[in-house]
Write a protein that holds these residues in place. Structure first.
Motif, PDB file in Angstrom:
ATOM      1  N   PRO A 158       7.037  -1.791  10.877  1.00 37.47           N
ATOM      2  CA  PRO A 158       8.239  -0.945  10.964  1.00 37.47           C
ATOM      3  C   PRO A 158       8.520  -0.559  12.412  1.00 37.47           C
ATOM      4  N   ILE A 159       9.802  -0.511  12.794  1.00 38.99           N
ATOM      5  CA  ILE A 159      10.125  -0.027  14.131  1.00 38.99           C
ATOM      6  C   ILE A 159       9.922   1.483  14.136  1.00 38.99           C
ATOM      7  N   PRO A 160       9.762   2.108  15.316  1.00 35.84           N
ATOM      8  CA  PRO A 160       9.353   3.515  15.378  1.00 35.84           C
ATOM      9  C   PRO A 160      10.308   4.527  14.761  1.00 35.84           C
ATOM     10  N   CYS A 161      11.545   4.137  14.442  1.00 33.33           N
ATOM     11  CA  CYS A 161      12.453   5.103  13.807  1.00 33.33           C
ATOM     12  C   CYS A 161      12.467   4.962  12.292  1.00 33.33           C
ATOM     13  N   SER A 162      11.601   4.087  11.753  1.00 28.82           N
ATOM     14  CA  SER A 162      11.663   3.785  10.313  1.00 28.82           C
ATOM     15  C   SER A 162      10.311   3.863   9.624  1.00 28.82           C
ATOM     16  N   TYR A 163      10.349   4.277   8.362  1.00 31.06           N
ATOM     17  CA  TYR A 163       9.270   4.018   7.423  1.00 31.06           C
ATOM     18  C   TYR A 163       9.709   2.824   6.567  1.00 31.06           C
ATOM     19  N   ILE A 164       8.748   2.020   6.143  1.00 28.11           N
ATOM     20  CA  ILE A 164       9.048   0.983   5.161  1.00 28.11           C
ATOM     21  C   ILE A 164       8.111   1.153   3.975  1.00 28.11           C
ATOM     22  N   LYS A 165       8.712   1.150   2.797  1.00 29.90           N
ATOM     23  CA  LYS A 165       7.955   1.349   1.563  1.00 29.90           C
ATOM     24  C   LYS A 165       8.215   0.166   0.628  1.00 29.90           C
ATOM     25  N   LEU A 166       7.182  -0.273  -0.057  1.00 33.87           N
ATOM     26  CA  LEU A 166       7.324  -1.287  -1.095  1.00 33.87           C
ATOM     27  C   LEU A 166       7.248  -0.602  -2.454  1.00 33.87           C
ATOM     28  N   VAL A 167       8.319  -0.736  -3.225  1.00 35.42           N
ATOM     29  CA  VAL A 167       8.425  -0.080  -4.536  1.00 35.42           C
ATOM     30  C   VAL A 167       8.321  -1.146  -5.627  1.00 35.42           C
ATOM     31  N   ASP A 168       7.595  -0.838  -6.676  1.00 33.05           N
ATOM     32  CA  ASP A 168       7.367  -1.803  -7.764  1.00 33.05           C
ATOM     33  C   ASP A 168       8.678  -2.363  -8.317  1.00 33.05           C
ATOM     34  N   TRP A 169       8.659  -3.659  -8.617  1.00 34.14           N
ATOM     35  CA  TRP A 169       9.763  -4.309  -9.330  1.00 34.14           C
ATOM     36  C   TRP A 169       9.147  -5.096 -10.490  1.00 34.14           C
ATOM     37  N   PRO A 170       8.940  -4.436 -11.605  1.00 40.32           N
ATOM     38  CA  PRO A 170       8.229  -5.064 -12.738  1.00 40.32           C
ATOM     39  C   PRO A 170       8.900  -6.337 -13.239  1.00 40.32           C
ATOM     40  N   GLU A 171      10.252  -6.351 -13.267  1.00 38.79           N
ATOM     41  CA  GLU A 171      10.948  -7.528 -13.787  1.00 38.79           C
ATOM     42  C   GLU A 171      10.627  -8.789 -12.989  1.00 38.79           C
ATOM     43  N   GLY A 172      10.409  -8.624 -11.717  1.00 41.21           N
ATOM     44  CA  GLY A 172      10.093  -9.775 -10.872  1.00 41.21           C
ATOM     45  C   GLY A 172       8.607 -10.041 -10.751  1.00 41.21           C
ATOM     46  N   GLY A 173       7.794  -9.148 -11.305  1.00 47.58           N
ATOM     47  CA  GLY A 173       6.347  -9.333 -11.254  1.00 47.58           C
ATOM     48  C   GLY A 173       5.719  -8.877  -9.958  1.00 47.58           C
ATOM     49  N   TYR A 174       6.378  -7.950  -9.247  1.00 48.94           N
ATOM     50  CA  TYR A 174       5.857  -7.474  -7.968  1.00 48.94           C
ATOM     51  C   TYR A 174       5.422  -6.018  -8.080  1.00 48.94           C
ATOM     52  N   SER A 175       4.250  -5.712  -7.518  1.00 47.93           N
ATOM     53  CA  SER A 175       3.717  -4.359  -7.598  1.00 47.93           C
ATOM     54  C   SER A 175       3.120  -3.940  -6.257  1.00 47.93           C
ATOM     55  N   SER A 176       3.258  -2.662  -5.939  1.00 47.64           N
ATOM     56  CA  SER A 176       2.701  -2.130  -4.697  1.00 47.64           C
ATOM     57  C   SER A 176       1.179  -2.054  -4.743  1.00 47.64           C
ATOM     58  N   THR A 177       0.595  -2.298  -5.919  1.00 44.74           N
ATOM     59  CA  THR A 177      -0.870  -2.313  -6.040  1.00 44.74           C
ATOM     60  C   THR A 177      -1.427  -3.743  -6.083  1.00 44.74           C
ATOM     61  N   ASP A 178      -0.554  -4.745  -5.898  1.00 42.06           N
ATOM     62  CA  ASP A 178      -1.017  -6.134  -5.915  1.00 42.06           C
ATOM     63  C   ASP A 178      -2.058  -6.380  -4.826  1.00 42.06           C
ATOM     64  N   LEU A 179      -3.017  -7.241  -5.117  1.00 41.21           N
ATOM     65  CA  LEU A 179      -4.041  -7.632  -4.149  1.00 41.21           C
ATOM     66  C   LEU A 179      -3.951  -9.135  -3.909  1.00 41.21           C
ATOM     67  N   PRO A 180      -4.221  -9.618  -2.696  1.00 37.92           N
ATOM     68  CA  PRO A 180      -4.722  -8.843  -1.552  1.00 37.92           C
ATOM     69  C   PRO A 180      -3.635  -8.138  -0.756  1.00 37.92           C
ATOM     70  N   MET A 181      -2.363  -8.335  -1.113  1.00 30.49           N
ATOM     71  CA  MET A 181      -1.278  -7.707  -0.361  1.00 30.49           C
ATOM     72  C   MET A 181      -0.365  -6.939  -1.297  1.00 30.49           C
ATOM     73  N   PRO A 182      -0.023  -5.686  -0.962  1.00 33.84           N
ATOM     74  CA  PRO A 182       0.969  -4.945  -1.751  1.00 33.84           C
ATOM     75  C   PRO A 182       2.314  -5.656  -1.695  1.00 33.84           C
ATOM     76  N   ARG A 183       3.031  -5.681  -2.831  1.00 39.01           N
ATOM     77  CA  ARG A 183       4.337  -6.347  -2.893  1.00 39.01           C
ATOM     78  C   ARG A 183       5.327  -5.449  -3.622  1.00 39.01           C
ATOM     79  N   GLY A 184       6.613  -5.638  -3.327  1.00 38.23           N
ATOM     80  CA  GLY A 184       7.629  -4.857  -4.009  1.00 38.23           C
ATOM     81  C   GLY A 184       8.949  -4.890  -3.281  1.00 38.23           C
ATOM     82  N   GLU A 185       9.953  -4.169  -3.856  1.00 36.04           N
ATOM     83  CA  GLU A 185      11.251  -4.091  -3.186  1.00 36.04           C
ATOM     84  C   GLU A 185      11.096  -3.307  -1.892  1.00 36.04           C
ATOM     85  N   ILE A 186      11.722  -3.813  -0.836  1.00 32.11           N
ATOM     86  CA  ILE A 186      11.645  -3.160   0.470  1.00 32.11           C
ATOM     87  C   ILE A 186      12.628  -1.996   0.508  1.00 32.11           C
ATOM     88  N   VAL A 187      12.085  -0.803   0.776  1.00 30.15           N
ATOM     89  CA  VAL A 187      12.885   0.408   0.884  1.00 30.15           C
ATOM     90  C   VAL A 187      12.638   0.991   2.269  1.00 30.15           C
TER      91      VAL A 187
END
Length: 694
Positions: free
Chosen positions: A474-503
Motif C-alpha cells: 500500500p502507498i503511505p496514504c492508503s490501507y488495503i484490506k482483503l475482504v472475503d468473497w465466498p461466491e468466488g472461493g476467496y477468503s482472507s484466511t486462505d493459506l499460504p496467502m490471504p485472498r479476497g476483494e481489494i478494499v
C-alpha cells in the motif's frame, strides 16, 4: 562445531535473516475497522498520511508553495510546430506528418503569473465559484494552467476525455451543470454538434486562435473567448484569489467508463494532495533535476497526479503526444525527432499498451537484422535477465555497463537515453514487457494499482522490487484490506496467502459519484473509526512480504454451461503476450461450454508472417479472413495460454481476427486503452454469434 557445518549454517542464517527483513520491509498488518478482512499498511508509516507539508492541504497551496520555492526553474515546455505535411503510403493513402522543433520553456514564476491572470480573467468574464468549469482538450500546457487557475478561484473542474463520444460528452456537461468550457479547436467542433442539447453552457474559452467561423454564433447560446484574451483580461483587471479548503471538491473526473455512460468521481483537494504526498515518498530522489514527458490524457487521474507531483517537487514537464512520442511514431516526419528524443526525459508514466508497442518494435528490428547483431542482443539480454532474476551467473557491475554501452544504448535512445524511472498503471503489465524495460532501458519500472475513485492511490511497487506480476505494498496514504468473497472461493484466511476483494481506505478515497447516491452506497463505506473505504471489485492476494498481487475481478467472472468459472480479464492479460495481438476481448456465453475471442491484430506482426509464408493479399482486412492467418494466430494464443498455465476451458476455442485497431476514437477502448467490453460485444455481436454457430 567444525568448519564444514559452520559453512552450511552461516549462509542459511543470512538467507533467513534477509527473507525475514524483506518480508517486513514492504508492508505490515494494520489494525483497522470496518468489514472484517486482512488489512495491510505501508510499514514506514504508523498510519496513513494526508500531506507531505505542514502548511499545505490544497492543490492551490501546493502549487503556489512550489512556484515561490522554484521561481526561476523551468516548469512547462512545449515544442514549436514547424510544419504539417501530407505523405503518401505505399497503398495510396495519405497521412499527416508533423515537423516539430525544440522545446520552448516557461519558468515556475511565469507560469504562476499566467495562472493568476487566467484566474482573474475567469472572474472578469463572469464565472463565479459556485459554477463549474470543464476542461475538454488534449494534454497540453494550457490544460495545466487552466486547472491551476480554477483552483485559485475555488472552482470545481470537470475533466472530460478529448476522445469521449458526443452522447457521453453531453451527459457529462449537463449532469454537472457546467457553465464554462475550456477546449481546443478540435474539441470545439464536437461542442458545436451538440450545442442545442447543452442546457447550462454560457461561455466557451478556446485555447487555439484559429476557431471555426460559426463557433461564436448567437444560436449556440454561449460567448466565445480565446484563452489568450481571458489571460490578458485578468492581467489588466486583477482579482484577489479565492482559495479552497482541503474538503472542497477540486475535480469531478468523468471516467471514459467501460460500460454505459461515464460516472463523475468527486475528488477533494485533500484527496489528490494525499496521493501526491504519498508517491513523493516512494520515488527515489525525485526532484528539481527530473524532467517528465507528459503525453497521457490529463483527464485521466494517473496523468493529473503525475503532473501535480512533478510541479510539487520542482521538476520540469515537457508535453508530447502518443502519436509523436518516438522518432518512428506515426505522425513524426521522417528524419525529425520524436518528443522523447527532443526532451530526453528522466521520468515517465505509461500504460502497458504503449510499453508493449515499444518492446515489440525493438524485437522486430532485432529479428529483422538477424545474424551476429541478433546473437549479440540475445546473449546480452539473457545475461542481464539472469542477473535481474538474482543469479550470480548473470551480468553485473562492469559487464552490465558494457552491455548497456555496446548493445542497449540504442534502445535507451528511443526514449531519450536518460530514463531512470517509469511508473506504469491503468492495466496489468506483462512480465515480458517489465523485464524488457528493466534490461533494455536499464531503469526500474514500478507498477501502480489504483482507480479514479482512489485518486490513483492504492499500491505502488518499490523501485528495487524486481519481481513480476505484483503491484507493491500500500502507498503511505492508503490501507488495503482483503475482504472475503465466498461466491468466488476467496477468503482472507486462505493459506499460504490471504485472498479476497481489494478494499482501499485512507485519505485519498474520494467522496463518491456525482448525483449517483445509489452507486456511491454500493461502492463506498465509512467505518466506525471514520475511515472511508472503496470496494474495488478486483480480487487480490498478499504475499508474505506485504506485496499485493491482482488475481481476478468480480465483474469479469462468467460461469460456463458445465459450471466452470472463467475470469475474462485474467485470460486476456495472458493472451496479450502473443506478438499477433494488438488487443483482445475474450467472450464467454453461459449457455456454451467454451470461450471465443475477438482479436484486433498487430498489422506489422501478421504482415511479416504472411510475407515469410508467401501469402498474397490486397489489404489487412483480406489477410484477416484467410484461414491460414486465423490458424497461426490461434496457435500463438495457445502457446501463450500454455505459458500462463490456463485451464482448457479458459482458452478460446475459436477466434475472429479484426483488422481495424481499437482506439479511443473508435469508442471501443477507454482513454487509458482499457477495452469497453459491452460496446465491443454489441459492435461485433454478429461475429460472436457466427463463432458459436460454426
Amino acid at each position: 562445531m567444525n568448519a564444514y557445518v559452520v559453512g552450511l549454517i552461516v549462509p542459511i542464517v543470512i538467507l533467513l535473516f534477509r527473507t525475514s527483513t524483506n518480508r517486513k520491509r514492504r508492508g505490515s498488518p494494520a489494525d483497522v475497522g470496518g468489514d472484517p478482512g486482512y488489512a495491510v499498511r505501508n510499514h514506514r508509516f504508523a498510519s496513513v498520511i494526508s500531506s507531505a507539508w505542514e502548511d499545505v492541504t490544497t492543490l492551490a497551496e501546493m502549487f503556489e508553495h512550489s512556484c515561490r520555492k522554484h521561481h526561476d526553474k523551468l516548469l512547462l515546455g512545449t515544442r514549436e510546430l514547424i510544419s504539417r505535411e501530407m505523405e503518401a503510403s505505399s497503398d495510396g493513402r495519405t497521412f499527416e506528418k508533423l515537423h516539430h522543433g525544440d522545446y520552448k520553456w516557461v519558468t515556475y514564476g511565469n507560469v504562476f503569473e499566467s495562472v493568476s491572470n487566467f484566474a482573474s480573467g475567469l472572474a472578469n468574464i463572469g464565472h463565479v465559484r459556485e459554477e463549474r468549469a470543464a476542461i475538454y482538450a488534449e494534454t497540453r500546457e494550457e490544460w495545466f494552467i487552466a486547472l491551476q487557475a480554477c483552483f485559485r478561484r475555488n472552482v470545481t473542474v470537470v475533466t472530460i476525455y478529448a476522445s469521449l463520444g458526443e452522447e457521453a460528452l453531453c451527459h457529462s456537461l449537463n449532469e454537472t451543470e457546467v457553465t464554462t468550457v475550456i477546449c481546443g479547436r478540435k474539441e470545439l467542433k464536437s461542442l458545436l454538434h451538440i450545442s442545442g442539447q447543452l442546457d447550462y453552457v454560457k461561455r466557451v474559452i478556446c485555447i487555439d486562435n484559429d476557431v471555426p467561423s460559426d463557433a461564436s454564433s448567437a444560436q449556440h447560446g454561449w460567448k466565445l473567448t480565446s484563452f489568450s484574451d481571458v489571460e490578458r483580461l485578468g492581467r489588466e483587471n486583477p482579482v484577489a484569489a479565492d482559495l479552497p479548503l482541503s474538503a472542497d471538491v477540486a475535480v469531478i473526473m468523468y471516467t471514459s467508463g467501460s460500460t454505459g455512460l461515464p460516472k463523475g468521481v468527486m475528488m477533494t483537494h485533500g484527496n489528490i494532495v494525499a496521493t501526491v504526498s504519498a508517491v513523493m515518498t516512494i520515488i527515489p530522489n525525485l526532484g528539481t533535476n527530473d524532467v517528465y514527458l507528459a503525453y497521457l490524457p490529463m483527464a485521466h487521474i494517473l496523468e493529473l497526479v503525475a503532473e501535480n507531483l512533478l510541479s510539487a517537487v520542482g521538476g520540469s514537464i515537457g508535453y508530447g503526444t502518443p502519436l509523436t512520442l518516438t522518432d518512428t511514431s506515426n505522425k513524426v516526419k521522417k528524419g525529425t525527432k520524436g518528443d522523447a528524443t527532443a526532451l530526453m526525459p528522466t521520468v515517465m508514466a505509461s500504460v502497458p499498451a504503449i510499453l508493449d508497442r515499444v518492446r515489440d518494435g525493438v524485437f522486430k528490428k532485432v529479428h529483422a537484422k538477424g545474424g551476429f547483431s541478433k546473437k549479440l542482443f540475445d546473449l546480452a539480454y539473457a545475461r542481464r535477465l539472469w542477473a535481474i532474476n538474482g543469479s550470480w551467473f548473470g551480468a553485473w557491475g562492469l559487464e552490465k555497463a558494457l552491455w548497456n554501452f555496446f548493445v542497449f544504448k540504442k534502445v535507451q535512445a528511443i526514449l531519450g537515453g536518460r530514463i531512470r524511472f517509469i511508473l506504469c498503471g491503468g492495466a496489468p503489465l506483462a512480465a515480458d514487457t517489465q523485464r524488457f524495460i528493466n534490461i533494455c532501458l536499464g531503469a526500474p519500472i514500478s507498477q501502480g494499482y489504483g482507480l479514479t475513485e482512489t485518486c490513483a492511490g492504492g499500491a505502488f511497487s518499490d523501485f528495487d522490487d524486481t519481481s513480476v506480476g505484483r503491484v507493491g505494498p500500500p502507498i503511505p496514504c492508503s490501507y488495503i484490506k482483503l475482504v472475503d468473497w465466498p461466491e468466488g472461493g476467496y477468503s482472507s484466511t486462505d493459506l499460504p496467502m490471504p485472498r479476497g476483494e481489494i478494499v482501499i481506505g485512507g485519505s485519498n478515497i474520494t467522496l463518491g459519484y456525482f448525483k449517483n447516491d445509489e452507486k456511491t452506497r454500493e461502492s463506498y463505506k465509512v467505518d466506525e473509526r471514520g475511515i472511508r473505504w472503496f470496494y474495488t471489485g478486483d480480487v487480490g492476494r498478499f504475499h508474505a512480504d506485504g506485496v499485493l498481487e491482482i488475481i481476478d475481478r468480480k465483474k469479469d467472472i462468467v460461469k460456463l454451461q458445465h459450471g466452470e468459472y472463467v475470469s475474462l480479464g485474467k485470460v486476456e492479460a495472458a493472451l496479450l503476450g502473443s506478438p499477433f495481438v494488438d488487443n483482445i476481448m475474450l467472450y464467454a456465453d453461459s449457455f456454451q461450454t467454451y470461450c471465443v475471442a475477438l482479436v484486433a491484430v498487430s498489422h506489422s506482426a501478421l504482415s511479416e508472417w504472411a510475407s515469410k509464408q508467401g501469402i498474397s493479399y490486397s489489404d489487412h482486412s483480406e489477410l484477416c479472413q484467410k484461414e491460414e492467418a486465423v490458424k497461426e494466430v490461434h496457435a500463438s494464443l495457445l502457446t501463450e495460454a500454455k505459458k500462463a498455465r490456463l485451464e482448457k476451458f479458459e482458452i478460446p476455442a475459436k477466434v475472429k481476427l479484426l483488422s481495424d485497431p481499437w482506439t479511443p476514437e473508435t469508442g471501443l477502448v477507454t482513454g487509458a486503452l482499457k477495452i469497453k467490453r459491452d460496446i465491443i460485444r454489441k459492435t461485433f455481436q454478429e461475429e460472436l454469434s457466427k463463432l458459436y454457430a460454426k
